[in-house]
Design an enzyme around this catalytic site. Structure first.
Site, PDB file in Angstrom:
ATOM      1  CB  ILE A  22      93.525  -0.619  84.331  1.00 39.82           C
ATOM      2  CG1 ILE A  22      92.015  -0.661  84.059  1.00 39.82           C
ATOM      3  CG2 ILE A  22      94.010   0.830  84.349  1.00 39.82           C
ATOM      4  CD1 ILE A  22      91.174   0.025  85.112  1.00 39.82           C
ATOM      5  CG  PHE A  31      95.924  -1.824  77.772  1.00 30.57           C
ATOM      6  CD1 PHE A  31      96.293  -1.890  76.429  1.00 30.57           C
ATOM      7  CD2 PHE A  31      95.197  -2.874  78.304  1.00 30.57           C
ATOM      8  CE1 PHE A  31      95.934  -2.969  75.642  1.00 30.57           C
ATOM      9  CE2 PHE A  31      94.832  -3.959  77.532  1.00 30.57           C
ATOM     10  CZ  PHE A  31      95.200  -4.007  76.185  1.00 30.57           C
ATOM     11  CD  GLU A  32      96.475   3.869  82.122  1.00 29.74           C
ATOM     12  OE1 GLU A  32      97.245   4.852  82.108  1.00 29.74           O
ATOM     13  OE2 GLU A  32      95.376   3.869  81.518  1.00 29.74           O
ATOM     14  N   GLY A  33     101.063   0.889  81.615  1.00 32.44           N
ATOM     15  CA  GLY A  33     102.517   0.850  81.720  1.00 32.44           C
ATOM     16  C   GLY A  33     102.978   1.228  83.117  1.00 32.44           C
TER      17      GLY A  33
END
Length: 266
Positions: free
Chosen positions: A115, A118-120
């Protein structure tokens, strides 16, 4: 002996008088203390319910208590006119029937890392496109300057992942609650679905064919491999970032592990 009989009779009469009117127009009574539980009955406005016990649950309009009625199902205390926001009945047992199990598995580190990828990450507070203060791996702050965050800002990546793990708890809980005892998931399969739910939201996940198929007892890896790749659209277009994320989630689900996640045993 007479005193005992009189006392018992008084208790029975008091219990019989403990009925409270429903104040919503049509109120669902569910198998557990939250809106992700199945609807068992529906009460109309003014119907008087008897409360056998009360328990904390999903917060509804600022009210955390849920009432277990003598029908054996749960309704938010927000919709019951008890005259107080405090307990008016004994606390429900923390385990047992009626869907009142409050346990849910925590995601493994592989899920947190997926997670996070992909969230940065942003170490300092910034304003997201919707105008909300945000920090870390997409944590939406509830206070100006993100003062509610318990980790020092600027965040380290390690603390950012701890904050992310905290933010994942509601998704872990709702995913657990929307699956039944037919669903057997290991930690990686569970983590893949937590990532998907974190990304798409509990409402979308709950109404999906993916959850329906799992609850029907189908093979988790077959369902995940066939259903997750469908969730790649935004504004009617296929988004490359979602394609990569779904592929990563499917790969995680297929990675063997002996660690078990679901079903939860209370």
């Amino acid at each position: 002996m007479k005193f005992t009989i009189v006392t018992a009779l008084t208790s029975v009469l008091a219990l019989g008088a403990s009925a409270y009117p429903i104040k919503g127009d049509t109120v669902n009574c569910r198998s557990g203390p939250g809106t992700s539980y199945a609807v068992k009955k529906t009460y109309n406005k003014g119907f008087e319910v008897k409360i056998s016990c009360q328990t904390p649950g999903e917060v509804i309009e600022g009210v955390k208590l849920w009432d277990k009625t003598q029908d054996g199902c749960y309704v938010s205390d927000y919709y019951v006119k008890t005259g107080t926001s405090d307990y008016v009945a004994p606390k429900c047992p923390t385990s047992g029937g009626g869907g009142s199990c409050s346990k849910y598995p925590r995601s493994n580190q592989a899920t947190v890392d997926l997670i996070a990828e992909f969230e940065g990450f942003r170490a300092n507070v910034y304003t997201d496109p919707t105008g909300n203060p945000t920090v870390g791996y997409g944590h939406l702050c509830t206070k100006s300057g993100c003062t509610e965050v318990k980790y020092p800002i600027p965040l380290s990546k390690a603390n950012g992942k701890k904050l992310l793990a905290d933010d994942m708890k509601p998704k872990e809980k709702c995913l657990t609650e929307m699956t039944n005892d037919k669903v057997t998931l290991n930690a990686n399969q569970y983590g893949a679905l937590v990532s998907w739910t974190f990304n798409m939201g509990c409402g979308a996940a709950k109404g999906s064919s993916l959850i329906k198929r799992l609850n029907n007892g189908e093979s988790p890896n077959k369902v995940i491999s066939e259903e997750l790749p469908k969730w790649v659209h935004g504004n009617g277009e296929v988004l490359p970032g979602l394609v990569r994320r779904r592929n990563a989630e499917v790969a995680l689900a297929k990675k063997a592990t002996s660690d078990k996640a679901l079903p939860v045993k209370c």
